[in-house]
Write a protein that holds these residues in place. Structure first.
Motif, PDB file in Angstrom:
ATOM      1  N   HIS A 169       0.821  -1.207   0.000  1.00 27.66           N
ATOM      2  CA  HIS A 169       0.000   0.000   0.000  1.00 27.66           C
ATOM      3  C   HIS A 169       0.857   1.259   0.000  1.00 27.66           C
ATOM      4  O   HIS A 169       0.440   2.301  -0.521  1.00 27.66           O
ATOM      5  N   MET A 170       2.061   1.183   0.591  1.00 30.91           N
ATOM      6  CA  MET A 170       2.991   2.323   0.487  1.00 30.91           C
ATOM      7  C   MET A 170       3.258   2.627  -0.985  1.00 30.91           C
ATOM      8  O   MET A 170       3.263   3.793  -1.409  1.00 30.91           O
ATOM      9  N   SER A 171       3.478   1.588  -1.758  1.00 30.02           N
ATOM     10  CA  SER A 171       3.749   1.773  -3.184  1.00 30.02           C
ATOM     11  C   SER A 171       2.543   2.346  -3.908  1.00 30.02           C
ATOM     12  O   SER A 171       2.675   3.219  -4.781  1.00 30.02           O
ATOM     13  N   ILE A 172       1.353   1.884  -3.548  1.00 25.47           N
ATOM     14  CA  ILE A 172       0.133   2.369  -4.195  1.00 25.47           C
ATOM     15  C   ILE A 172      -0.064   3.860  -3.930  1.00 25.47           C
ATOM     16  O   ILE A 172      -0.365   4.636  -4.846  1.00 25.47           O
ATOM     17  N   ILE A 173       0.123   4.285  -2.682  1.00 28.87           N
ATOM     18  CA  ILE A 173      -0.053   5.710  -2.363  1.00 28.87           C
ATOM     19  C   ILE A 173       1.005   6.541  -3.077  1.00 28.87           C
ATOM     20  O   ILE A 173       0.714   7.612  -3.624  1.00 28.87           O
ATOM     21  N   ALA A 174       2.259   6.054  -3.069  1.00 26.99           N
ATOM     22  CA  ALA A 174       3.334   6.799  -3.721  1.00 26.99           C
ATOM     23  C   ALA A 174       3.084   6.934  -5.221  1.00 26.99           C
ATOM     24  O   ALA A 174       3.308   8.005  -5.804  1.00 26.99           O
ATOM     25  N   ASN A 175       2.611   5.861  -5.846  1.00 25.41           N
ATOM     26  CA  ASN A 175       2.309   5.926  -7.279  1.00 25.41           C
ATOM     27  C   ASN A 175       1.193   6.921  -7.558  1.00 25.41           C
ATOM     28  O   ASN A 175       1.221   7.646  -8.562  1.00 25.41           O
ATOM     29  N   PHE A 176       0.197   6.954  -6.676  1.00 24.12           N
ATOM     30  CA  PHE A 176      -0.884   7.932  -6.822  1.00 24.12           C
ATOM     31  C   PHE A 176      -0.331   9.356  -6.727  1.00 24.12           C
ATOM     32  O   PHE A 176      -0.662  10.213  -7.556  1.00 24.12           O
ATOM     33  N   GLU A 177       0.523   9.619  -5.742  1.00 26.31           N
ATOM     34  CA  GLU A 177       1.075  10.971  -5.579  1.00 26.31           C
ATOM     35  C   GLU A 177       1.874  11.388  -6.806  1.00 26.31           C
ATOM     36  O   GLU A 177       1.791  12.538  -7.266  1.00 26.31           O
ATOM     37  N   TRP A 212      -3.564  17.234  -2.013  1.00 25.47           N
ATOM     38  CA  TRP A 212      -4.518  16.210  -2.422  1.00 25.47           C
ATOM     39  C   TRP A 212      -5.377  15.798  -1.227  1.00 25.47           C
ATOM     40  O   TRP A 212      -4.952  15.876  -0.083  1.00 25.47           O
ATOM     41  N   THR A 213      -6.584  15.394  -1.514  1.00 21.03           N
ATOM     42  CA  THR A 213      -7.574  15.086  -0.499  1.00 21.03           C
ATOM     43  C   THR A 213      -7.934  13.606  -0.522  1.00 21.03           C
ATOM     44  O   THR A 213      -7.560  12.865  -1.435  1.00 21.03           O
ATOM     45  N   PHE A 214      -8.716  13.208   0.470  1.00 16.58           N
ATOM     46  CA  PHE A 214      -9.204  11.827   0.503  1.00 16.58           C
ATOM     47  C   PHE A 214     -10.043  11.527  -0.735  1.00 16.58           C
ATOM     48  O   PHE A 214      -9.999  10.417  -1.280  1.00 16.58           O
ATOM     49  N   SER A 215     -10.805  12.505  -1.188  1.00 18.59           N
ATOM     50  CA  SER A 215     -11.617  12.282  -2.386  1.00 18.59           C
ATOM     51  C   SER A 215     -10.734  12.067  -3.611  1.00 18.59           C
ATOM     52  O   SER A 215     -11.064  11.244  -4.481  1.00 18.59           O
ATOM     53  N   ASP A 216      -9.607  12.779  -3.695  1.00 15.33           N
ATOM     54  CA  ASP A 216      -8.684  12.574  -4.810  1.00 15.33           C
ATOM     55  C   ASP A 216      -8.172  11.135  -4.816  1.00 15.33           C
ATOM     56  O   ASP A 216      -8.101  10.480  -5.865  1.00 15.33           O
ATOM     57  N   PHE A 217      -7.786  10.658  -3.627  1.00 15.19           N
ATOM     58  CA  PHE A 217      -7.276   9.292  -3.526  1.00 15.19           C
ATOM     59  C   PHE A 217      -8.377   8.286  -3.850  1.00 15.19           C
ATOM     60  O   PHE A 217      -8.145   7.310  -4.573  1.00 15.19           O
ATOM     61  N   PHE A 218      -9.563   8.530  -3.346  1.00 11.48           N
ATOM     62  CA  PHE A 218     -10.681   7.617  -3.612  1.00 11.48           C
ATOM     63  C   PHE A 218     -10.957   7.520  -5.106  1.00 11.48           C
ATOM     64  O   PHE A 218     -11.089   6.425  -5.668  1.00 11.48           O
ATOM     65  N   ASN A 219     -11.052   8.671  -5.752  1.00 13.95           N
ATOM     66  CA  ASN A 219     -11.406   8.669  -7.179  1.00 13.95           C
ATOM     67  C   ASN A 219     -10.317   8.059  -8.048  1.00 13.95           C
ATOM     68  O   ASN A 219     -10.604   7.421  -9.062  1.00 13.95           O
ATOM     69  N   ALA A 220      -9.062   8.223  -7.649  1.00  9.64           N
ATOM     70  CA  ALA A 220      -7.953   7.712  -8.467  1.00  9.64           C
ATOM     71  C   ALA A 220      -7.648   6.249  -8.202  1.00  9.64           C
ATOM     72  O   ALA A 220      -7.228   5.533  -9.122  1.00  9.64           O
ATOM     73  N   VAL A 221      -7.856   5.779  -6.970  1.00 10.26           N
ATOM     74  CA  VAL A 221      -7.381   4.450  -6.587  1.00 10.26           C
ATOM     75  C   VAL A 221      -8.504   3.489  -6.216  1.00 10.26           C
ATOM     76  O   VAL A 221      -8.482   2.321  -6.591  1.00 10.26           O
ATOM     77  N   VAL A 222      -9.503   3.984  -5.486  1.00 10.46           N
ATOM     78  CA  VAL A 222     -10.502   3.086  -4.896  1.00 10.46           C
ATOM     79  C   VAL A 222     -11.740   2.928  -5.765  1.00 10.46           C
ATOM     80  O   VAL A 222     -12.244   1.814  -5.951  1.00 10.46           O
ATOM     81  N   ARG A 223     -12.214   4.011  -6.296  1.00  9.10           N
ATOM     82  CA  ARG A 223     -13.545   4.051  -6.932  1.00  9.10           C
ATOM     83  C   ARG A 223     -13.750   2.951  -7.965  1.00  9.10           C
ATOM     84  O   ARG A 223     -14.758   2.233  -7.930  1.00  9.10           O
ATOM     85  N   ASN A 224     -12.833   2.806  -8.883  1.00  8.17           N
ATOM     86  CA  ASN A 224     -13.011   1.828  -9.966  1.00  8.17           C
ATOM     87  C   ASN A 224     -12.639   0.414  -9.558  1.00  8.17           C
ATOM     88  O   ASN A 224     -12.790  -0.524 -10.357  1.00  8.17           O
ATOM     89  N   ASN A 225     -12.146   0.251  -8.347  1.00  6.20           N
ATOM     90  CA  ASN A 225     -11.767  -1.085  -7.874  1.00  6.20           C
ATOM     91  C   ASN A 225     -12.767  -1.671  -6.891  1.00  6.20           C
ATOM     92  O   ASN A 225     -12.566  -2.790  -6.406  1.00  6.20           O
ATOM     93  N   LEU A 226     -13.829  -0.933  -6.589  1.00  3.96           N
ATOM     94  CA  LEU A 226     -14.846  -1.486  -5.697  1.00  3.96           C
ATOM     95  C   LEU A 226     -15.624  -2.581  -6.421  1.00  3.96           C
ATOM     96  O   LEU A 226     -16.174  -2.347  -7.509  1.00  3.96           O
ATOM     97  N   PRO A 227     -15.704  -3.772  -5.844  1.00  3.72           N
ATOM     98  CA  PRO A 227     -16.490  -4.833  -6.462  1.00  3.72           C
ATOM     99  C   PRO A 227     -17.959  -4.704  -6.081  1.00  3.72           C
ATOM    100  O   PRO A 227     -18.330  -3.854  -5.259  1.00  3.72           O
ATOM    101  N   ASP A 228     -18.786  -5.534  -6.681  1.00  2.00           N
ATOM    102  CA  ASP A 228     -20.178  -5.607  -6.231  1.00  2.00           C
ATOM    103  C   ASP A 228     -20.262  -6.413  -4.942  1.00  2.00           C
ATOM    104  O   ASP A 228     -20.992  -6.051  -4.024  1.00  2.00           O
TER     105      ASP A 228
END
Length: 397
Positions: free
Chosen positions: A275-283, A293-309
């Motif tokens: 996860h350190m690598s994931i955050i660094a790549n996002f930055e 950058w905000t929590f919403s920035d991180f969510f939209n770039a990293v989390v949003r499209n990876n949420l499963p059903d």
């Protein structure tokens, strides 16, 4: 060490140019010999890659991946260790260092006083008061000093943007994510403790010797970050609560939503190496490197499209409402009917509903509980669409 610093091997990375280190900030990393090999290298290559003044403290002096690790406890006299079983672990580590297998040989050792705790964790509480004095001795008269753990991700860019807006470091400032013990609000150490020059001067110079005075009494206390908060409170330096910008969550436990959206993030805690690598790549991938950058920035770039059903053997950390349920589908229906429910988790008997959005984590079957989680992605998208644009502000600015 006033004119020297511990230089990261990637300090001259051109990606650090947007936020150059002027040398006025000191970062102290607290870790232990049983974990430093696993945690420190990735932290130095990601979270701390652009930081100039870094000191790493452990309970054993050694060199790891090109970095010198300082013994935070080396000034504690043997007289203070006598009769204190907490230091048996420390002395044994020093004895076993020559074999190069401290982590393998000491990693699972339990505290004889509290067998539910690791001996390394008990020893950890003695470090922080000494670290405060040591970082001042090594880097006196810097503007800001921050203490973190080896599993803390520090956003260097957001930290510098925050420091530009904080009161002058000649004022006594003590900031962090609040924890409370015995009526004392103190900065949680793993989330990060940020102190101004005036505060560290008060601790390490005006009241020099504060650390040594706690070598014996610390035996009866819970933790070093609490003791720091108690000492500062007695001197009139009160914690400025800075949550969620200084945060004890990590990418899988962060509760994205009303409390974690437009706020800028400076730290996350209990961050695994991947996860350190994931955050660094996002930055690094951000188009605009000059704004926080905000929590919403991180969510939209990293989390949003990876949420499963939905996911089997998974706990989405949905705990806002807990009730009995007959089945996974019944739990799912309750989330659909609840106005503020974004996600849910069913363990075979109980249904948990969540008002915020978590990635969550794997949970294997145990005690006849089999976890299954789901996310109501349509409700999540509807909520996101209603949010106004973020105009992030840092606390106490």
């Amino acid at each position: 060490m006033d004119d020297e610093y511990i230089e990261s091997p990637v300090l001259h990375d051109p990606r650090c140019a947007a936020f150059p280190d002027l040398g006025n900030v000191v970062i102290a990393v607290k870790t232990g010999a049983t974990e430093v090999q696993r945690r420190l290298p990735i932290q130095m290559l990601t979270s701390l890659r652009c930081v100039r003044n870094v000191m790493v403290f452990s309970d054993l002096e050694e060199d790891v991946a090109g970095f010198h690790i300082h013994d935070a406890l080396d000034m504690i006299p043997s007289s203070a260790m006598e009769g204190n079983s907490d230091f048996a672990f420390y002395l044994k580590q020093k004895e076993l260092k020559k074999y190069g297998e401290v982590e393998a040989m000491m990693g699972g050792v339990l505290d004889p006083r509290r067998p539910e705790d690791l001996a390394a964790w008990t020893l950890d509480k003695y470090k922080q008061v000494h670290i405060l004095e040591k970082i001042w001795d090594a880097f006196p008269e810097r503007d800001w000093y921050m203490m973190i753990d080896a599993d803390t991700y520090l956003s260097w860019s957001n930290l510098l943007l925050w420091l530009e807006r904080l009161p002058d470091p000649s004022e006594k400032s003590y900031l962090g994510s609040p924890a409370r013990w015995a009526e004392v609000a103190f900065a949680h150490g793993g989330s990060g403790i940020l102190m101004s020059r005036a505060t560290v001067y008060d601790f390490a110079v005006t009241h020099n010797g504060s650390a040594a005075s706690w070598d014996k009494p610390m035996h009866e206390e819970c933790c070093g970050d609490y003791v720091i908060g108690m000492i500062l409170k007695e001197r009139g330096i009160i914690l400025k609560e800075s949550w969620p910008t200084i945060n004890g969550e990590n990418p899988v436990t962060l509760p994205f939503g009303s409390t974690h959206w437009c706020e800028p993030s400076v730290t996350m805690h209990h961050v695994q190496p991947n996860h350190m690598s994931i955050i660094a790549n996002f930055e690094r991938s951000r188009a605009n490197q000059t704004s926080p950058w905000t929590f919403s920035d991180f969510f939209n770039a990293v989390v949003r499209n990876n949420l499963p059903d939905e996911l089997e053997d998974w706990d989405s950390l949905s705990t806002d409402t807990m009730e009995q349920a007959e089945s996974y589908n019944a739990c799912k229906q309750r989330c659909e009917q609840a106005k503020e429910c974004f996600q849910f988790a069913f363990d075979g008997k109980r249904c948990g509903l969540g008002k915020s959005i978590h990635l969550g984590q794997r949970r294997d079957q145990k005690d006849n509980k089999k976890w299954r989680s789901g996310w109501n992605k349509s409700k999540i998208e509807q909520w996101i669409a209603k949010q106004p644009p973020c105009h992030p502000t840092f606390p106490h600015t």
